[in-house]
Motif scaffolding. Structure first.
Motif, PDB file in Angstrom:
ATOM      1  N   SER A  25      52.798  97.808  51.246  1.00  0.00           N
ATOM      2  CA  SER A  25      53.655  96.623  51.193  1.00  0.00           C
ATOM      3  C   SER A  25      52.879  95.373  51.599  1.00  0.00           C
ATOM      4  O   SER A  25      51.831  95.463  52.241  1.00  0.00           O
ATOM      5  N   ARG A  26      53.423  94.208  51.268  1.00  0.00           N
ATOM      6  CA  ARG A  26      52.766  92.938  51.589  1.00  0.00           C
ATOM      7  C   ARG A  26      52.575  92.722  53.084  1.00  0.00           C
ATOM      8  O   ARG A  26      51.654  92.032  53.494  1.00  0.00           O
ATOM      9  N   ASP A  27      53.432  93.289  53.917  1.00  0.00           N
ATOM     10  CA  ASP A  27      53.321  93.048  55.357  1.00  0.00           C
ATOM     11  C   ASP A  27      52.513  94.128  56.086  1.00  0.00           C
ATOM     12  O   ASP A  27      52.358  94.072  57.297  1.00  0.00           O
ATOM     13  N   ASP A  28      51.983  95.110  55.369  1.00  0.00           N
ATOM     14  CA  ASP A  28      51.140  96.128  56.006  1.00  0.00           C
ATOM     15  C   ASP A  28      49.868  95.476  56.539  1.00  0.00           C
ATOM     16  O   ASP A  28      49.187  94.738  55.819  1.00  0.00           O
TER      17      ASP A  28
END
Length: 125
Positions: A99-102
């Protein structure tokens, strides 16, 4: 280790890699190595187990409950500065996809760490 085993995108994949990146340690476990079991099953020398009641410290891994599965979750504690905890994680939403926030640094107060989860303990690297 976790990437080759097909765990890319999961919290264990990220925390194992982050711990190795920051400390050079290759974490090993006896029994299951799901995130919620890391604290109980860590089998690596030169790490310290810290009770959940003592709270997070810099360069530690929080083994905790998950939001959506029974497997649990792990979160890498990047820095504790006063009452603020800076941390990184992967698969926080439990969808098993990158995901983008990983890996993005997030922060919260010590009293609310880990966010929306119960800590089982900390592995201090």
């Amino acid at each position: 280790m976790y990437y080759n085993a097909g765990y890319a995108g999961q919290c264990t994949w990220f925390c194992w890699g982050r711990a190795h990146e920051k400390t050079g340690k290759r974490l090993t476990f006896h029994g299951t190595n799901s995130g919620g079991q890391w604290y109980k099953n860590i089998n690596t020398s030169n790490v310290t187990k810290r009770s959940d009641s003592l709270g997070p410290v810099t360069n530690s891994i929080c083994s905790c409950s998950a939001q959506t599965t029974s497997a649990g979750h792990v979160i890498f504690v990047e820095l504790v500065d006063g009452d603020t905890v800076y941390y990184t994680e992967a698969n926080a939403n439990g969808d098993n996809k990158i995901s983008r926030d990983d890996g993005i640094v997030k922060k919260c107060s010590k009293s609310s760490f880990p966010p929306r989860r119960k800590a089982y303990g900390y592995i201090v690297l």
